[in-house]
Design an enzyme around this catalytic site. Sequence first.
Site, PDB file in Angstrom:
ATOM      1  N   ARG A  62       0.825  -1.201   0.000  1.00  0.00           N
ATOM      2  CA  ARG A  62       0.000   0.000   0.000  1.00  0.00           C
ATOM      3  C   ARG A  62       0.866   1.262   0.000  1.00  0.00           C
ATOM      4  NH1 ARG A  62      -5.208  -0.371   1.494  1.00  0.00           N
ATOM      5  NH2 ARG A  62      -4.654  -2.420   2.305  1.00  0.00           N
ATOM      6  N   THR A  63       1.769   1.356   0.962  1.00  0.00           N
ATOM      7  CA  THR A  63       2.615   2.548   1.046  1.00  0.00           C
ATOM      8  C   THR A  63       3.545   2.631  -0.163  1.00  0.00           C
ATOM      9  OG1 THR A  63       2.515   2.406   3.452  1.00  0.00           O
ATOM     10  CG2 THR A  63       4.210   3.822   2.522  1.00  0.00           C
TER      11      THR A  63
ATOM     12  N   LYS B 177      25.337  -7.936   2.648  1.00  0.00           N
ATOM     13  CA  LYS B 177      26.013  -8.622   3.736  1.00  0.00           C
ATOM     14  C   LYS B 177      27.438  -8.093   3.842  1.00  0.00           C
ATOM     15  CE  LYS B 177      26.360 -12.933   3.129  1.00  0.00           C
ATOM     16  NZ  LYS B 177      25.890 -14.269   2.773  1.00  0.00           N
TER      17      LYS B 177
ATOM     18  N   ARG C 129      11.447   2.458   4.237  1.00  0.00           N
ATOM     19  CA  ARG C 129      10.583   1.800   5.212  1.00  0.00           C
ATOM     20  C   ARG C 129      11.334   0.590   5.725  1.00  0.00           C
ATOM     21  NH1 ARG C 129       4.868   1.620   5.839  1.00  0.00           N
ATOM     22  NH2 ARG C 129       4.145  -0.310   6.748  1.00  0.00           N
TER      23      ARG C 129
ATOM     24  N   HIS D  91       5.561   7.014  11.359  1.00  0.00           N
ATOM     25  CA  HIS D  91       5.087   6.850   9.991  1.00  0.00           C
ATOM     26  C   HIS D  91       4.466   8.205   9.613  1.00  0.00           C
ATOM     27  CE1 HIS D  91       3.673   5.278   6.353  1.00  0.00           C
ATOM     28  NE2 HIS D  91       2.760   4.437   6.742  1.00  0.00           N
TER      29      HIS D  91
END
Lengths: 328, 328, 328
Positions: free
Chosen positions: C57-58, C86, C107, C140
């Site tokens: 969604r975001t 890594k 995010r 957020h």
Amino acid sequence: MLHVITTDIFDRTLLDDLCRLTTITRRIARTPDGLRFLQQLLPVRRAMLYFTQPSTRTYLSMNNACHILGVRTSEIRNPDVSSEFKGETFEDSIRTFAAYVDLIIMRTPQPGYAARAADLMGDMNRRVPVINAGSGKDQHPTQALLDIYTLERNFQKTGGIEGKTIAMMGDLKRGRTVRSLCRLLRHYKDTRLVFIAAPGFEMEPDILACLDADKVSYEQSDRLEDFLPSVDAIYVTRMQTEHDTSGESARVDLSKYSIGAAQIEHMKKEAVILHPLPRGPEIHPEIDSDPRAVYWQQERNGLWIRVALIACILEASDQIISAQSKFL
Amino acid sequence: MLHVITTDIFDRTLLDDLCRLTTITRRIARTPDGLRFLQQLLPVRRAMLYFTQPSTRTYLSMNNACHILGVRTSEIRNPDVSSEFKGETFEDSIRTFAAYVDLIIMRTPQPGYAARAADLMGDMNRRVPVINAGSGKDQHPTQALLDIYTLERNFQKTGGIEGKTIAMMGDLKRGRTVRSLCRLLRHYKDTRLVFIAAPGFEMEPDILACLDADKVSYEQSDRLEDFLPSVDAIYVTRMQTEHDTSGESARVDLSKYSIGAAQIEHMKKEAVILHPLPRGPEIHPEIDSDPRAVYWQQERNGLWIRVALIACILEASDQIISAQSKFL
Amino acid sequence: MLHVITTDIFDRTLLDDLCRLTTITRRIARTPDGLRFLQQLLPVRRAMLYFTQPSTRTYLSMNNACHILGVRTSEIRNPDVSSEFKGETFEDSIRTFAAYVDLIIMRTPQPGYAARAADLMGDMNRRVPVINAGSGKDQHPTQALLDIYTLERNFQKTGGIEGKTIAMMGDLKRGRTVRSLCRLLRHYKDTRLVFIAAPGFEMEPDILACLDADKVSYEQSDRLEDFLPSVDAIYVTRMQTEHDTSGESARVDLSKYSIGAAQIEHMKKEAVILHPLPRGPEIHPEIDSDPRAVYWQQERNGLWIRVALIACILEASDQIISAQSKFL
């Protein structure tokens, strides 16, 4: 045209129009100016490619079709995406997509999902068109369109698809491409179909009934050699081994349902061989350079008929038709 | 230039031309108008990033290089993608990509695949250029180009790469960047190479033979401290632990093959330190703000030399060169 | 405004400006010419969506917001991406992104990472703005902005957010959206908050202390029915089951903290129901078509306030404001 969910919406007029638009579009695309014109058609539209059933081929074809028209794309191509939406209904997910984009192109392993998405739009303020890019075993309408376009183009000098003998060979029982193609071929007068399949892989009765209803003539056989000299086109398909329940595909003697140098020499000079790809051993690479092998051309036709289809849906087809005099 | 598969296609003239084009391009890019000019060069071209060996760094660099020129991109970045093409040959997959895009940028864990893709284009109507973005252990030519460009830029005021002493340190045996860089450095007169490696990680005989053949002078050592005061550049690399067969990397005393504050103070004021990144402990972050640490600059050079390279391949370099008077 | 990491940077003036800019932008976007104008604002800017915590969604909202402004995007959406880096520090990865793009939207499942990325830019030549699209449980901010905008828009005819009674219901303890919204609501005079939660899921003391400090009036209750007739807005949230340690969510009688046809009939005619989505059973689809259910509108507001926010950060907001007379 708002949604493209099944082949049912395509009658002969629409098919002819779409084939014509495709040919105009690719002619315009031959020059850099033409390509720039196409890309300026829909630069402010945004599409979403929602592919929970991965398919790199269809994804690339759709994504590049969007890019040719300037449409921006966002994608979900992760088969695990359902877990991201855990606890959210399919309907809520589709509403979310519809909030962000102007076109949803979707492919799912389950049947019926594209239809559900399209139905949902009826209740919404923002009615976003849905293109079915393959939903389970039921439909893959844009594949059927590109198949029709490939036949049409190759039969251009010999009067079009009408009156031609078209064979389909391979896993006719479970291949959705041949099933969808049969549905579209009903719109062409006097075509004669030949279904060549190993026992157990024959075309399903529902399609035969549908052909009967429209008085389309067809034959069924398991002997390719009998038909090689007479077919105008042969549409070869691979065994859908992913649907096997007990390894039944492996028990078929594929050499009897394959085309290589030995088979092609019996075919007409102007016949054509199609395949939806990816291919297995049923088409030998040794015939790739034969002009009758049109499956790579067919793949590229798929790109262009999708460009035309998206242009129709997002209402840019008139601009393409008006512009042809400028570029051709 | 059609394909970029190995460093072999680059002679000194081509390298100089490409470095010059890169510098012109980034100067044009300094103004918003210049950036818009660049983006209008190739808006109708489409590239495919086919990365079956994931590499976020190279992916981002290539993708953004495309975007700077307006090229639209499609991507495959899933290491499991091979399963999507299950039953399809690599050749068929490449033909498919070539049907949809104008440029294939590929990175594979296996050696030789980019070359196979390029070879295949010879047989096709649509000859799509292929850029090798890393194919197994054999080649990573665009990395070597950005290394050359970084050296060239930093030696601009001191007469260029010719005549300089350039050390390479770390896992010389298995690092493909140093191997490719050696091949390119042969084109610069009077360079002197120094290979600093722990026993068992020395430069391979094939590269030494290649340097011998071209009379490039080099020394081998395991003592960094002996060379610190004399090198003009040192190219540091990390241990390629992913190629270990018995944990051999862990047995190396890395402190002897690392650069930190203690080492850098022995270096010349105008010397430079390069690293292909990602780095391990072989470069201490405490030297990051020293002007001799040019590895972040080097990364950004990679973006711009890829812009220049793609512009060359897709035939936009002349337009860039003609435009420079307008923007500079 | 350079970075958007927490809601702290937003005072009332900035919130009002941003809401106004959002409304102007979406009005411009109503016509094709307006959409083209927006897309010509930032075509040479490039953003990176670095989503190591997947959120379709975001992601879609941010990606399409970029596309509306013409910004090109690259993405990392693989939760396993850490393994690609890594041996590389988070700081080195961020520096790499900053070498290639003009904006980082990130995010992460861990708290604090967006702030670390933003801090890092202070030391760099190329200071790339960072937008926090969710970092662990802490913040957020763009969700809070779209919530404010949705309230503001719906209270436009009734004098704005000031003086309104706003309830929040559900998992107030662990939902970051309600926490951030509380912080922003402090900037609106005389709002009265009502926190409705099951025992054990109440709003945390830190937020209550923050409201006390700013003399924001609030009540706490576990009885929705007492407040239904008086609230002007109710912000419903789902149980954050992913943070359960011993299945505590399942022990809540959710029917007491849900809204359906039975509850909505007790609400004011002009009240509104918000939800950050995805929803669980706490909002029954039967109320979706009620005009008070504004959660789908809220989702679309999220797209547009992100467009406005990105325009601010990349310095295109003045051009939007100047252009409004031309398009409105």
